[in-house]
Design a protein around this motif. Structure first.
Motif, PDB file in Angstrom:
ATOM      1  N   ASP A  67     -10.827  -8.022  -1.479  1.00 48.46           N
ATOM      2  CA  ASP A  67      -9.829  -9.290  -1.168  1.00 48.46           C
ATOM      3  C   ASP A  67      -9.314 -10.037  -2.338  1.00 48.46           C
ATOM      4  N   ASP A  85      -6.573  -0.839   9.449  1.00 47.47           N
ATOM      5  CA  ASP A  85      -5.235  -0.401  10.184  1.00 47.47           C
ATOM      6  C   ASP A  85      -4.915   1.040   9.695  1.00 47.47           C
ATOM      7  N   TYR A  86      -4.964   1.177   8.389  1.00 49.63           N
ATOM      8  CA  TYR A  86      -4.901   2.534   7.847  1.00 49.63           C
ATOM      9  C   TYR A  86      -5.434   3.621   8.460  1.00 49.63           C
ATOM     10  N   CYS A 123     -16.418  -3.244   8.524  1.00 45.75           N
ATOM     11  CA  CYS A 123     -15.431  -2.118   8.332  1.00 45.75           C
ATOM     12  C   CYS A 123     -16.354  -0.786   8.089  1.00 45.75           C
ATOM     13  N   PHE A 169      -8.737  -5.916   7.342  1.00 46.44           N
ATOM     14  CA  PHE A 169      -7.902  -5.565   8.276  1.00 46.44           C
ATOM     15  C   PHE A 169      -6.846  -4.470   7.980  1.00 46.44           C
ATOM     16  N   GLU A 170      -6.350  -4.470   6.789  1.00 43.76           N
ATOM     17  CA  GLU A 170      -5.342  -3.506   6.120  1.00 43.76           C
ATOM     18  C   GLU A 170      -6.238  -2.310   6.176  1.00 43.76           C
ATOM     19  N   PHE A 216      -6.431  -1.729  -1.049  1.00 51.56           N
ATOM     20  CA  PHE A 216      -6.343  -2.411   0.326  1.00 51.56           C
ATOM     21  C   PHE A 216      -6.733  -4.004  -0.003  1.00 51.56           C
ATOM     22  N   LYS A 217      -6.178  -5.064   0.700  1.00 55.86           N
ATOM     23  CA  LYS A 217      -6.283  -6.319   0.192  1.00 55.86           C
ATOM     24  C   LYS A 217      -7.322  -7.109   1.187  1.00 55.86           C
ATOM     25  N   ASP A 218      -7.787  -6.406   2.294  1.00 58.56           N
ATOM     26  CA  ASP A 218      -8.743  -6.964   3.210  1.00 58.56           C
ATOM     27  C   ASP A 218      -9.032  -5.637   4.260  1.00 58.56           C
ATOM     28  N   ALA A 256     -11.033  -1.456  -1.142  1.00 59.32           N
ATOM     29  CA  ALA A 256     -10.585  -2.472  -0.280  1.00 59.32           C
ATOM     30  C   ALA A 256     -11.448  -3.862  -0.983  1.00 59.32           C
ATOM     31  N   MET A 300       0.907  -0.929   0.025  1.00 63.47           N
ATOM     32  CA  MET A 300       0.006   0.032   0.078  1.00 63.47           C
ATOM     33  C   MET A 300       1.039   1.360  -0.100  1.00 63.47           C
TER      34      MET A 300
END
Length: 153
Positions: A18, A50-51, A77, A46-47, A42-44, A16, A1
């Motif tokens: 997956d 987190d950002y 999310c 969580f990522e 973003f691949k999921d 975002a 990212m």
């Protein structure tokens, strides 16, 4: 990212999702529009979260959020994003293969701006992305209902 500082006439877009193929398909369709953009992927969930947990994180003009991601779903999310005061007004487009009424109603009630069923072909995806990126979301939100929420092109 990778996150950069953005030019004024450039749209800051985030996705975002997956599915790597869906991310690539989205980026190719976006690149075929005349819109100047910076895209952060973003691949999921969580990522993504987190950002956004960093209060200094750059906010997008719009976030495209896949609904069905393993681990932390798009709906989780969305709930977490809307619970953070500085993110409540951020434009969120749910981007999903599902067209189930329950998914549409849940995301509408939880504060998404629009629900997009992932188009099955490139030209439809390009049209959807262009339409969504040209919409003034602050104005659009005033008359939001289930009929105007679900985008079907």
């Amino acid at each position: 990212m990778m996150v950069e500082k953005y030019e004024r006439d450039t749209m800051n877009i985030m996705l975002a999702d997956d599915d790597a193929d869906d991310r690539m398909f989205f980026e190719e369709a976006l690149s075929s529009t005349p819109i100047k953009f910076n895209l952060t992927l973003f691949k999921d969930g969580f990522e993504l979260m987190d950002y956004f947990s960093n209060p200094e994180s750059e906010l997008p003009h719009i976030l495209f959020l896949d609904l069905n991601m393993p681990g932390k779903s798009g709906i989780q999310c969305l709930e977490e994003l809307r619970a953070i005061p500085r993110l409540r007004e951020m434009s969120v487009a749910i981007y999903s293969t599902s067209s189930a009424d329950r998914d549409i109603e849940d995301t509408l009630s939880k504060g998404a701006n629009i629900y997009i069923q992932k188009p099955s072909n490139f030209e439809k995806l390009r049209k959807v992305i262009s339409h969504v990126l040209k919409t003034n979301w602050q104005f659009h939100m005033s008359g939001l209902n289930k009929e105007t929420f679900f985008l079907n092109i």
